[in-house]
Motif scaffolding. Structure first.
Motif, PDB file in Angstrom:
ATOM      1  N   TYR A   4      43.322  38.105  18.525  1.00 11.60           N
ATOM      2  CA  TYR A   4      43.070  39.475  18.092  1.00 11.60           C
ATOM      3  C   TYR A   4      42.147  40.218  19.054  1.00 11.60           C
ATOM      4  N   CYS A  24      40.131  40.644  11.575  1.00 13.84           N
ATOM      5  CA  CYS A  24      41.505  40.127  11.601  1.00 13.84           C
ATOM      6  C   CYS A  24      41.531  38.613  11.405  1.00 13.84           C
ATOM      7  N   SER A  28      43.230  36.821   8.233  1.00 18.89           N
ATOM      8  CA  SER A  28      44.459  36.069   8.515  1.00 18.89           C
ATOM      9  C   SER A  28      44.580  34.812   7.654  1.00 18.89           C
ATOM     10  N   PHE A  50      47.163  43.558  13.445  1.00 15.52           N
ATOM     11  CA  PHE A  50      47.030  42.535  12.395  1.00 15.52           C
ATOM     12  C   PHE A  50      48.347  42.211  11.696  1.00 15.52           C
TER      13      PHE A  50
END
Length: 152
Positions: A4, A24, A28, A50
């Motif tokens: 990310y 992110c 996740s 994302f």
């Protein structure tokens, strides 16, 4: 897993890229099935980085009240559809979304109670709501902040 930070460094200065990359990475870990509503989608940069990293194909809807941001979000290609609206009045059917996501938005709403009530209306029974809200601890808990504090 997607990097990310590298993705964000292409579109943002390091300070913002680092914070968003941390968000992110933490987010996740959670399953966010579609259809998904991103409230306060802004320009679509977060969603592009994302949500596009998902292993599954998602139908992500963006919602924002700023026309300029909506146009940018549409151009980003991050969303299935982008609509104008706010947290108090969403142009969607009852029980439509499996997931509702909002990143640093609810603290700006006129009425948190009414915003949550409207989110509950569009969220399917058993659906998930994911919210991020900055706090005074937002940057204090980051690695570099702790490191630089110890060095001083």
């Amino acid at each position: 897993m997607k990097n990310y930070l590298l993705a964000y460094l292409k579109v943002a200065p390091f300070s913002l890229a680092f914070l968003r990359a941390v968000e992110c990475r933490l987010l996740s870990k959670y399953k966010m099935p579609s259809p998904l509503l991103d409230i306060g989608c802004g320009d679509g940069v977060f969603a592009k980085i994302f949500f596009s990293s998902a292993k599954q194909n998602r139908k992500v809807y963006g919602l924002d009240m700023n026309l300029k941001e909506i146009e940018l979000a549409r151009k980003s290609g991050a969303y299935y559809k982008v609509k104008m609206g706010d947290a108090l009045d969403k142009p969607f059917k009852d029980n439509f979304f499996s997931t509702v996501f909002t990143n640093s938005v609810l603290e700006h709403t006129y009425s948190l109670h009414l915003s949550l009530k409207e989110i509950a209306r569009v969220l399917k029974p058993g659906g998930k709501l994911y919210v991020t809200i900055p706090s005074d601890r937002f940057t204090k808990e980051l690695f570099f902040t702790k490191l630089f504090t110890k060095l001083n």
